[in-house]
Design an enzyme around this catalytic site. Structure first.
Site, PDB file in Angstrom:
ATOM      1  N   HIS A   1       0.842  -1.190   0.000  1.00 26.01           N
ATOM      2  CA  HIS A   1       0.000   0.000   0.000  1.00 26.01           C
ATOM      3  C   HIS A   1       0.879   1.242   0.000  1.00 26.01           C
ATOM      4  O   HIS A   1       1.968   1.244   0.574  1.00 26.01           O
ATOM      5  CB  HIS A   1      -0.921   0.010   1.232  1.00 26.01           C
ATOM      6  CG  HIS A   1      -2.046   0.987   1.133  1.00 26.01           C
ATOM      7  ND1 HIS A   1      -1.903   2.310   1.478  1.00 26.01           N
ATOM      8  CD2 HIS A   1      -3.323   0.833   0.705  1.00 26.01           C
ATOM      9  CE1 HIS A   1      -3.052   2.929   1.282  1.00 26.01           C
ATOM     10  NE2 HIS A   1      -3.928   2.059   0.811  1.00 26.01           N
TER      11      HIS A   1
ATOM     12  N   ASP B   1      -7.984  -4.471  -0.631  1.00 23.98           N
ATOM     13  CA  ASP B   1      -8.496  -4.884  -1.936  1.00 23.98           C
ATOM     14  C   ASP B   1      -8.326  -6.380  -2.178  1.00 23.98           C
ATOM     15  O   ASP B   1      -9.005  -6.948  -3.033  1.00 23.98           O
ATOM     16  CB  ASP B   1      -7.770  -4.116  -3.056  1.00 23.98           C
ATOM     17  CG  ASP B   1      -7.980  -2.627  -2.965  1.00 23.98           C
ATOM     18  OD1 ASP B   1      -9.149  -2.223  -2.885  1.00 23.98           O
ATOM     19  OD2 ASP B   1      -6.993  -1.875  -2.962  1.00 23.98           O
TER      20      ASP B   1
END
Length: 430
Positions: A307, A365
């Site tokens: 991320h 995700d």
């Protein structure tokens, strides 16, 4: 507030003192607002990786420690105890609501879920196979044509009306886009259902027979919306702030945020995860694809790992993993092998020195797309679902920016590397 100064030594040994500001938590910031005026230089920070663009009291992230808080509340506590609409009230108003406040807020949202019939007719102008995100952006932008009499940004009551309308109507718009894609009639919202139940009803009900809402599916959507509700100054939120800083109406600003979210590096990541898992196909192929991901000359990449902000772990990933188990067990879908593949891939990657050194861990995700697929939501709608959750964060940031007396129109500067001044040459002499 300022607590100290940073001494900058410029060309020729010239010294300048820049104020250092400190917030409630997180790193201090150096206020460079007077840098160009005083020294005639800009800062250079592609992607704004080290630049604070505003002051905000909505969301705090500590990427090193894996911390995400809405208005000071850890997202883990909100995910366990709260609901999406309660979190929405918190983001919009700053505090958790009382029993009477949440009752009034929920009633307001339920009463605003219907669309003007003209807006429904708007959908008939799209091709049947138009991408739902294209329709979402266009229809949200059109809302300014229907509610232009209550868009005075200087009026707090109008700001509330806008926030309530975007939160209430976006699920109806999203469901209408889905129904157009599959050739089914639009389903009107029901005021007796909660937020997530109403969305499921509008997505999957048909006029010919009753539709029974699964409580686990509703719970899963509510959790996903909580986890996606806000994420500080991300690409789409910054887009909403930048568009809104010009004084553009809030629906246009939200439409701009939806367009930014559509990018595969932002809201489209969960769709990319599912495509990646389907490409890998089987647990026996995991080692092969992990090696491909480590090869810089190979275009294959593991989607859903790492991320931009979190450098340790994504606090949302653990929460959503548990819900993914619950959804698949309850709904008895045939996507369990895909989930098994995801789990195996996660374990292999987390034990690999390459991924450990680069802090490539599963993010939110990684599992969200599997949940959506298990609920029967097609991949083209994944980013739309993300937008539904993030809509309240966008609204909260727009409201905060508009009410800030220090707010200015966003106007980044640049490092120009083009030609120096050139004189025009007539075409016959070129």
């Amino acid at each position: 507030m300022s607590k100290d100064v940073y001494r900058l030594i410029g060309p020729g040994g010239n010294e300048m003192e820049l104020p250092i500001r400190t917030g409630t938590a997180g790193p201090d910031v150096i206020d460079i607002g007077a840098l160009y005026k005083t020294k005639g230089v800009f800062t250079y920070d592609p992607g704004f990786v080290s630049t604070g663009s505003c002051e905000s009291d909505i969301t705090f992230i500590d990427g090193e420690k894996g911390v995400l808080m809405y208005r000071g509340y850890p997202v883990e506590q909100l995910a366990e105890h709260s609901s999406f609409l309660e979190v929405s009230y918190l983001l919009l108003h700053g505090d958790l609501p009382t029993a009477s406040e949440i009752e009034k807020f929920e009633q307001t949202i339920r009463r605003h879920t219907m669309l003007n019939e003209g807006m429904l007719n708007f959908f008939k102008g799209f091709r049947y196979d138009a991408h739902p995100m294209a329709m979402l952006s266009a229809v949200v932008g059109s809302m300014s044509a229907y509610y232009h009499n209550v868009m005075d940004a200087s009026n707090p009551e109008h700001r509330d009306i806008f926030a309530h309308r975007i939160l209430a109507k976006l699920p109806t718009i999203a469901a209408a886009a889905y129904k157009l894609n599959i050739g089914q009639p639009f389903i009107y919202p029901r005021n007796d259902l909660n937020y997530s139940e109403n969305l499921l009803h509008m997505l999957f009900a048909v006029p010919a027979e009753p539709y029974e809402i699964d409580e686990v599916a509703s719970e899963a959507l509510d959790l996903l919306f909580i986890l996606h509700a806000d994420h500080e100054q991300n690409c789409s939120t910054s887009t909403v702030r930048m568009a809104g800083s010009s004084g553009a109406n809030p629906y246009s600003a939200i439409a701009a945020g939806i367009s930014a979210l559509w990018g595969p590096a932002h809201g489209g990541a969960n769709e990319a995860v599912l495509e990646m898992l389907e490409q890998i196909g089987d647990t026996s192929q995991i080692k092969k694809y992990v090696e491909k991901a480590k090869d810089k000359s190979d275009p294959f990449r593991l989607m859903g790992f790492g991320h931009r902000v979190y450098k340790n772990f994504d606090p949302r990933a653990t929460i959503i993993q548990d819900m993914c188990h619950k959804v698949l067990q309850r709904l008895d879908r045939k996507d369990t092998p895909l989930f098994d593949l995801a789990q195996e891939l996660e374990q292999v990657a987390l034990k690999d020195d390459y991924f450990i050194e680069k802090n490539l861990y599963p993010n939110v995700d990684f599992y969200s797309g599997i949940i959506y697929k298990a609920l029967g939501i097609p991949t083209s709608m994944f980013t739309v679902m993300f937008a539904l959750g993030r809509s309240v964060g966008w609204a909260a940031h727009w409201r905060e920016m508009i009410a800030d007396p220090a707010a200015k129109i966003a106007r980044p500067r640049q490092l120009y590397t083009g030609p120096a001044q050139r004189n025009y040459t007539p075409i016959e002499k070129r």
